[in-house]
Design a protein around this motif. Structure first.
Motif, PDB file in Angstrom:
ATOM      1  N   VAL A 146      12.606   4.568  -4.409  1.00 24.15           N
ATOM      2  CA  VAL A 146      13.166   3.621  -3.595  1.00 24.15           C
ATOM      3  C   VAL A 146      14.366   4.126  -2.969  1.00 24.15           C
ATOM      4  O   VAL A 146      14.383   3.724  -1.602  1.00 24.15           O
ATOM      5  CB  VAL A 146      13.790   2.542  -4.943  1.00 24.15           C
ATOM      6  N   LEU A 147      15.299   5.037  -3.248  1.00 22.90           N
ATOM      7  CA  LEU A 147      16.214   5.747  -2.541  1.00 22.90           C
ATOM      8  C   LEU A 147      15.756   6.473  -1.326  1.00 22.90           C
ATOM      9  O   LEU A 147      16.192   6.535  -0.220  1.00 22.90           O
ATOM     10  CB  LEU A 147      17.064   6.503  -3.554  1.00 22.90           C
ATOM     11  N   LEU A 167      14.420   7.544   4.247  1.00 25.38           N
ATOM     12  CA  LEU A 167      13.364   8.055   5.255  1.00 25.38           C
ATOM     13  C   LEU A 167      13.644   6.842   6.125  1.00 25.38           C
ATOM     14  O   LEU A 167      13.631   7.423   7.477  1.00 25.38           O
ATOM     15  CB  LEU A 167      12.202   7.857   4.576  1.00 25.38           C
ATOM     16  N   PHE A 168      13.648   5.790   6.011  1.00 27.40           N
ATOM     17  CA  PHE A 168      13.819   4.660   7.211  1.00 27.40           C
ATOM     18  C   PHE A 168      15.132   4.880   7.856  1.00 27.40           C
ATOM     19  O   PHE A 168      14.944   4.758   9.099  1.00 27.40           O
ATOM     20  CB  PHE A 168      13.514   3.463   6.613  1.00 27.40           C
ATOM     21  N   PHE A 169      16.101   5.343   7.233  1.00 26.06           N
ATOM     22  CA  PHE A 169      17.501   5.297   7.710  1.00 26.06           C
ATOM     23  C   PHE A 169      17.183   6.573   8.761  1.00 26.06           C
ATOM     24  O   PHE A 169      17.846   6.500   9.813  1.00 26.06           O
ATOM     25  CB  PHE A 169      18.476   5.672   6.754  1.00 26.06           C
ATOM     26  N   TYR A 170      16.830   7.576   8.510  1.00 27.45           N
ATOM     27  CA  TYR A 170      16.724   8.876   9.203  1.00 27.45           C
ATOM     28  C   TYR A 170      15.681   8.597  10.117  1.00 27.45           C
ATOM     29  O   TYR A 170      16.112   8.874  11.632  1.00 27.45           O
ATOM     30  CB  TYR A 170      16.009   9.995   8.328  1.00 27.45           C
ATOM     31  N   THR A 171      14.689   7.863  10.181  1.00 24.07           N
ATOM     32  CA  THR A 171      13.546   7.545  11.011  1.00 24.07           C
ATOM     33  C   THR A 171      14.358   6.857  12.196  1.00 24.07           C
ATOM     34  O   THR A 171      14.034   7.000  13.570  1.00 24.07           O
ATOM     35  CB  THR A 171      12.422   6.733  10.639  1.00 24.07           C
ATOM     36  N   ILE A 212       0.837  -1.082   0.003  1.00 20.23           N
ATOM     37  CA  ILE A 212       0.055  -0.005  -0.046  1.00 20.23           C
ATOM     38  C   ILE A 212       0.922   1.174  -0.013  1.00 20.23           C
ATOM     39  O   ILE A 212       0.682   2.118  -0.725  1.00 20.23           O
ATOM     40  CB  ILE A 212      -0.968   0.114   1.315  1.00 20.23           C
ATOM     41  N   TYR A 213       1.992   1.208   0.925  1.00 18.21           N
ATOM     42  CA  TYR A 213       2.820   2.088   1.066  1.00 18.21           C
ATOM     43  C   TYR A 213       3.464   2.563  -0.452  1.00 18.21           C
ATOM     44  O   TYR A 213       3.579   3.492  -0.968  1.00 18.21           O
ATOM     45  CB  TYR A 213       3.972   2.177   2.046  1.00 18.21           C
ATOM     46  N   MET A 214       4.109   1.430  -0.942  1.00 19.65           N
ATOM     47  CA  MET A 214       4.854   1.788  -2.331  1.00 19.65           C
ATOM     48  C   MET A 214       3.763   1.997  -3.459  1.00 19.65           C
ATOM     49  O   MET A 214       4.238   3.198  -4.257  1.00 19.65           O
ATOM     50  CB  MET A 214       5.378   0.280  -2.807  1.00 19.65           C
ATOM     51  N   TYR A 215       2.504   1.770  -3.542  1.00 23.59           N
ATOM     52  CA  TYR A 215       1.732   2.297  -4.557  1.00 23.59           C
ATOM     53  C   TYR A 215       1.395   3.926  -4.316  1.00 23.59           C
ATOM     54  O   TYR A 215       1.237   4.506  -5.279  1.00 23.59           O
ATOM     55  CB  TYR A 215       0.135   1.566  -4.240  1.00 23.59           C
ATOM     56  N   PHE A 216       1.230   4.175  -3.039  1.00 23.10           N
ATOM     57  CA  PHE A 216       1.092   5.607  -2.821  1.00 23.10           C
ATOM     58  C   PHE A 216       2.277   6.354  -2.372  1.00 23.10           C
ATOM     59  O   PHE A 216       2.167   7.535  -2.008  1.00 23.10           O
ATOM     60  CB  PHE A 216      -0.011   5.749  -1.772  1.00 23.10           C
ATOM     61  N   ALA A 217       3.372   5.920  -2.795  1.00 23.07           N
ATOM     62  CA  ALA A 217       4.698   6.393  -2.401  1.00 23.07           C
ATOM     63  C   ALA A 217       4.799   7.684  -2.688  1.00 23.07           C
ATOM     64  O   ALA A 217       5.199   8.763  -2.004  1.00 23.07           O
ATOM     65  CB  ALA A 217       5.914   5.564  -2.549  1.00 23.07           C
ATOM     66  N   ALA A 218       4.524   8.057  -4.105  1.00 22.39           N
ATOM     67  CA  ALA A 218       4.757   9.267  -4.659  1.00 22.39           C
ATOM     68  C   ALA A 218       4.225  10.517  -3.762  1.00 22.39           C
ATOM     69  O   ALA A 218       4.431  11.669  -3.712  1.00 22.39           O
ATOM     70  CB  ALA A 218       4.709   9.368  -6.164  1.00 22.39           C
ATOM     71  N   GLU A 219       2.947  10.096  -3.545  1.00 28.90           N
ATOM     72  CA  GLU A 219       1.727  11.228  -2.726  1.00 28.90           C
ATOM     73  C   GLU A 219       2.323  11.153  -1.205  1.00 28.90           C
ATOM     74  O   GLU A 219       2.284  12.316  -0.895  1.00 28.90           O
ATOM     75  CB  GLU A 219       0.515  10.517  -2.903  1.00 28.90           C
ATOM     76  N   ILE A 220       2.783  10.240  -0.620  1.00 24.78           N
ATOM     77  CA  ILE A 220       3.163  10.187   0.715  1.00 24.78           C
ATOM     78  C   ILE A 220       4.804  10.979   0.855  1.00 24.78           C
ATOM     79  O   ILE A 220       4.938  11.812   1.800  1.00 24.78           O
ATOM     80  CB  ILE A 220       3.590   8.763   1.392  1.00 24.78           C
ATOM     81  N   LEU A 221       5.400  10.951  -0.054  1.00 28.67           N
ATOM     82  CA  LEU A 221       6.820  11.655   0.052  1.00 28.67           C
ATOM     83  C   LEU A 221       7.064  13.081  -0.209  1.00 28.67           C
ATOM     84  O   LEU A 221       7.837  13.706  -0.374  1.00 28.67           O
ATOM     85  CB  LEU A 221       7.692  10.660  -0.792  1.00 28.67           C
TER      86      LEU A 221
END
Length: 218
Positions: free
Chosen positions: A195-196, A201-205, A25-34
């Protein structure tokens, strides 16, 4: 014992299914989330992050529209191969030199352009280097800053700058020249960026960040 093992396996399997579903779900909406869309307001300064030449173009647009009287530009690190070219007499402009040239050609006076940092390697590095410059310059806190970057970078950059400048108003401005398609996975450049950016984002979180002060340059 078998019932306990079975219950654990069932629970673990359920978590894996939920996790996989959440990931898709995240990957599908990734562009909007980011992507963050903040309302532009007149501010004390415009901040241009390094990495894309679309960014200074948009910063110049905002400057000419009167959104801020000053532009702070990141001075990114210079890759070793570029240093090698310059050392051999091969003309290859540094990224910060091109940023300055774009701004000037777009009508921004050179005395309105200030560079911060000497070899910024990450967004966290940029935020800290800008903070250091402003502190050393004796500029008051509580500024209103428009941070210009790529659309897919606005969410993470916003988190970093708001954490570094908690007393200031941070307005994230994604440049409009390189908008990702809604189906980002159909575009090579957008797919690579998503992807990067997700990994960063996970790294910073989880507390990770790269700093120029901890990296040795040749």
């Amino acid at each position: 014992m078998k019932k306990i093992i079975k219950a654990i396996m069932t629970f673990t399997g359920g978590l894996m299914i939920i996790g996989s579903l959440a990931f898709f779900i995240y990957m599908y909406f990734a562009a909007e989330i980011l992507t963050t869309h903040d309302r532009l307001e007149k501010s004390d300064a415009i901040v241009v992050l390094g990495g894309s030449f679309y960014r200074p173009f948009y910063a110049a647009d905002l400057y000419k529209k009167g959104f801020a009287p000053q532009i702070y530009c990141s001075r990114p690190y210079v890759p070793d191969e570029v240093r090698l070219l310059r050392s051999k007499g091969i003309k290859r402009k540094y990224q910060w030199e091109i940023l300055r040239e774009i701004l000037i050609k777009k009508g921004v006076p050179e005395n309105s352009i200030i560079f911060f940092g000497t070899a910024n390697v990450s967004t966290a590095d940029e935020a800290e280097q800008l903070r250091t410059l402003l502190d050393k310059s004796g500029i008051k806190h509580g500024l209103k800053l428009i941070v210009v970057t790529s659309p897919l970078h606005t969410f993470r950059a916003g988190l970093i700058f708001r954490a570094t400048f908690p007393e200031s108003t941070i307005i994230m401005a994604g440049e409009p020249y390189d908008k990702p398609p809604s189906k980002w996975w159909t575009d090579f450049r957008s797919a690579r960026f998503v992807v990067l950016e997700t990994a960063k984002l996970f790294f910073y979180t989880f507390g990770g960040s790269f700093k120029s002060s901890s990296i040795s340059f040749r």
